[in-house]
Design an enzyme around this catalytic site. Structure first.
Site, mmCIF file in Angstrom:
data_model
loop_
_atom_site.group_PDB
_atom_site.id
_atom_site.type_symbol
_atom_site.label_atom_id
_atom_site.label_comp_id
_atom_site.label_asym_id
_atom_site.label_seq_id
_atom_site.Cartn_x
_atom_site.Cartn_y
_atom_site.Cartn_z
ATOM 1 N N ASP A 192 -0.036 5.197 1.076
ATOM 2 C CA ASP A 192 -0.193 6.125 2.201
ATOM 3 C C ASP A 192 -0.237 5.374 3.530
ATOM 4 O O ASP A 192 -1.066 4.489 3.722
ATOM 5 C CB ASP A 192 -1.480 6.941 2.048
ATOM 6 C CG ASP A 192 -1.462 7.828 0.818
ATOM 7 O OD1 ASP A 192 -0.794 8.872 0.855
ATOM 8 O OD2 ASP A 192 -2.119 7.470 -0.181
ATOM 9 N N ASP A 199 0.869 -1.167 0.000
ATOM 10 C CA ASP A 199 0.000 0.000 0.000
ATOM 11 C C ASP A 199 0.916 1.231 0.000
ATOM 12 O O ASP A 199 2.120 1.123 0.243
ATOM 13 C CB ASP A 199 -0.889 -0.035 1.244
ATOM 14 C CG ASP A 199 -1.685 1.242 1.440
ATOM 15 O OD1 ASP A 199 -2.337 1.689 0.481
ATOM 16 O OD2 ASP A 199 -1.627 1.803 2.550
ATOM 17 N N ASP A 230 -1.502 -0.937 5.984
ATOM 18 C CA ASP A 230 -1.712 -0.376 7.324
ATOM 19 C C ASP A 230 -3.171 -0.336 7.729
ATOM 20 O O ASP A 230 -3.484 0.113 8.835
ATOM 21 C CB ASP A 230 -1.147 1.055 7.383
ATOM 22 C CG ASP A 230 -1.947 2.023 6.518
ATOM 23 O OD1 ASP A 230 -2.210 1.705 5.336
ATOM 24 O OD2 ASP A 230 -2.331 3.094 7.029
#
Length: 224
Positions: free
Chosen positions: A11, A9, A171
């Site tokens: 961000d 991922d 995250d």
């Protein structure tokens, strides 16, 4: 046999983008004379692209957003973010060394983000990171986005990888779910923008620092 593939991922996983996302979002909602949001609000706002982030920020500020207002606001965000990036954004500690070690062992790397592909590519280019990745896909690359499995599957195909030899790192819930939906192991990082503890998401593993992301760790997950 195809090389193993590690998909990240963006961000809150690869890059700490929070300061610039908050700045561009506040620039955007200032057009509506809304109070600015803070880093503490960010975990509830990010993860599904700029449009959803704007919609959630308006809702957070009890503003009823008319559909016809959204295109101009989205363009305002994109323009500000594009013109100011990379700003304060930087890779998380240990990331570059971990990626170098993986590539040195023959692993392929890719990015699968719900950020618009053009913004993701521009950001990675300005940080001189594009060369690490076999594929970079965004929330508008395919007809679907994370947590739909086809977003990850499409990323793996573009990277020339094999789904059975892929690990997803993220995250937030979208990252762990897309891995689960695609049937691949997942690694969660707790330093990103999840609004719940990553332990509650049920990833295959959790690492607290990129020093822990080693070829041996990835291979162990693929062999499990």
């Amino acid at each position: 046999m195809k090389s193993p593939l590690v998909v990240f991922d963006l961000d809150g996983t690869l890059l700490d983008t929070h300061a610039d996302l908050v700045a561009s979002l506040n620039h955007t909602i200032d057009a509506l004379h809304l109070a600015p949001v803070s880093y503490d609000d960010l975990t509830h706002l990010v993860g599904n692209g700029a449009q959803v982030m704007i919609e959630r920020a308006c809702k957070l500020r009890d503003y009823t957003l008319a559909p016809e207002e959204l295109p101009a606001l989205l363009q305002r965000f994109i323009t500000h973010y594009s013109e100011t990036m990379p700003g304060l954004t930087e890779p998380y500690p240990g990331l570059l060394a971990a990626m170098d070690a993986l590539k040195g062992q023959g692993y392929k790397l890719a990015v699968c983000t719900n950020k618009m592909e053009s913004l993701a590519r521009t950001l990675l280019e300005r940080l001189n990171l594009t060369h690490y990745f076999e594929a970079i896909t965004g929330g508008d690359t395919f007809p679907v986005r994370k947590p739909n499995a086809e977003h990850l599957i499409g990323t793996v195909e573009r990277a020339g990888g094999d789904l059975s030899r892929t690990v997803m790192i993220g995250d937030s819930v979208n990252d762990i779910l897309v891995a689960r939906n695609a049937g691949v192991p997942s690694i969660a990082v707790p330093f990103g923008y999840s609004d719940v503890s990553v332990e509650s998401l049920g990833p295959s593993r959790i690492i607290s620092h990129y020093d822990e992301l080693t070829p041996a760790l990835v291979q162990g997950l693929l062999a499990a």
